[in-house]
Design an enzyme around this catalytic site. Structure first.
Site, PDB file in Angstrom:
ATOM      1  N   ARG A 233       0.853  -1.185   0.000  1.00 23.75           N
ATOM      2  CA  ARG A 233       0.000   0.000   0.000  1.00 23.75           C
ATOM      3  C   ARG A 233       0.887   1.231   0.000  1.00 23.75           C
ATOM      4  O   ARG A 233       2.004   1.220   0.539  1.00 23.75           O
ATOM      5  CB  ARG A 233      -0.920   0.015   1.229  1.00 23.75           C
ATOM      6  CG  ARG A 233      -2.044  -1.001   1.151  1.00 23.75           C
ATOM      7  CD  ARG A 233      -3.083  -0.601   0.105  1.00 23.75           C
ATOM      8  NE  ARG A 233      -4.154  -1.577  -0.038  1.00 23.75           N
ATOM      9  CZ  ARG A 233      -4.171  -2.544  -0.936  1.00 23.75           C
ATOM     10  NH1 ARG A 233      -3.145  -2.686  -1.762  1.00 23.75           N
ATOM     11  NH2 ARG A 233      -5.185  -3.373  -1.026  1.00 23.75           N
ATOM     12  N   HIS A 281      -0.773   0.696 -10.338  1.00 23.68           N
ATOM     13  CA  HIS A 281      -1.509  -0.195  -9.434  1.00 23.68           C
ATOM     14  C   HIS A 281      -2.095  -1.377 -10.191  1.00 23.68           C
ATOM     15  O   HIS A 281      -3.294  -1.678 -10.102  1.00 23.68           O
ATOM     16  CB  HIS A 281      -2.612   0.579  -8.709  1.00 23.68           C
ATOM     17  CG  HIS A 281      -3.027  -0.072  -7.413  1.00 23.68           C
ATOM     18  ND1 HIS A 281      -3.424   0.656  -6.320  1.00 23.68           N
ATOM     19  CD2 HIS A 281      -3.112  -1.380  -7.037  1.00 23.68           C
ATOM     20  CE1 HIS A 281      -3.746  -0.175  -5.337  1.00 23.68           C
ATOM     21  NE2 HIS A 281      -3.549  -1.419  -5.745  1.00 23.68           N
TER      22      HIS A 281
END
Length: 318
Positions: A233, A281
């Site tokens: 993250r 991502h």
């Protein structure tokens, strides 16, 4: 014969059209579940669950009877800390078996790309230069993997299958350890696992304990000129200490797939830094079919008053 009333849910995302992307318009295929976009909701009091991806700070405000919020991805940190969700709202996440394989493929690709010198060969191609880079046995490359959930375990197995020397920081001893892999557990496991390693791959969940865990103290334990692969993250990375470590040469570069702000702003300095490989991502993602199936499953479990099989532990954060 009376027809049971359906359960109503709402799709909440500031980043994407969830209904179209994940085929979440069930229609007549599931008359017992109605999943609506916010502009289709005529009675907010009927909404009992939400399917989400990065919902805005006020996204849940119109719906006073929300009992469950489900993330379409593996990460639930945005929901766990969302100001609009009380502690009694169940948090669920999609568990796509394909995600672990996708993550493992991405991780191995990046390790091989760096280790085998593909960037330098691309430059050689541009100048029509035949310049084979030096190679070494895979076992000579030391790779640390931070995290050993479903994603991390798959990454570890793939790296070991390629012959790399692998160490792992994990919460508990694995039930099916890979032969030759070193596993570290306990409070010191992260720093122990990265000591002297050439590559560190972060696959940790985001919790209060892991925020900013990719920092100067961790980087200092690595071998000089190590490479970071950041697929956890964005909040795991202390960006200031990361850049300082790059400038010192302790890190030679990094692959970054996740960021504190996504999409990564066009004026962010990471874009122009030649030491970095930036991807949007995409190390892993859920497939639309799995999202639709599991959203439907969770809604039906909630409607029937059954335990939510895809719920996460609020205490653990995953």
């Amino acid at each position: 014969m009376a027809v049971a009333k359906p359960i109503y849910g709402v799709l909440l995302s500031d980043a994407m059209d969830l209904k179209s992307y994940y085929s979440l318009d069930f229609g007549d295929a599931a008359p017992d579940v109605r999943l609506l976009n916010p502009d289709e909701v005529t009675n907010p009091d009927l909404i009992r669950f939400a399917v989400c991806w990065l919902p805005g700070p006020a996204a849940f405000s119109p719906y006073p009877n929300i009992e469950m919020a489900m993330s379409v991805g593996a990460g639930v940190d945005a929901l766990l800390k969302h100001p609009g969700l009380s502690d009694d709202v169940a948090i669920c996440r999609v568990r796509d078996p394909n995600q672990a394989d996708l993550m493992a493929g991405y991780a191995v690709h990046e390790v091989v790309h760096v280790e085998r010198g593909f960037a330098s060969m691309q430059q050689s191609q541009a100048s029509a230069e035949w310049a084979p880079p030096a190679i070494r046995p895979p076992r000579d490359l030391k790779v640390a993997v931070l995290g050993h959930g479903s994603m991390g375990a798959s990454v570890v197995k793939a790296l070991a299958a390629c012959g790399f020397s692998v160490s792992v920081a994990c919460r508990r001893d694995p039930t099916d350890p890979v032969e030759g892999v070193r596993y570290f557990t306990g409070d010191a496991s992260v720093l122990q696992s990265v000591a002297g390693q050439d590559v560190v791959i972060n696959v940790l969940p985001l919790t209060a304990k892991t925020e900013n865990i990719l920092n100067a103290a961790l980087f200092s334990k690595l071998a000089k000129g190590a490479w970071l692969i950041q697929i956890g993250r964005g909040e795991h990375l202390d960006e200031d200490e990361f850049v300082a470590t790059l400038d010192s040469g302790q890190l030679s570069g990094a692959t970054l797939d996740v960021f504190r702000t996504e999409p990564l702003p066009s004026d962010h300095p990471f874009w122009a830094d030649p030491r970095l490989r930036i991807t949007p991502h995409i190390a892993s993602d859920t497939t639309p079919r799995i999202v639709a199936e599991q959203a439907l499953q969770s809604a039906r479990e909630l409607h029937a008053g059954k335990p939510l099989s895809l719920a996460v532990s609020r205490g653990q954060g995953y």
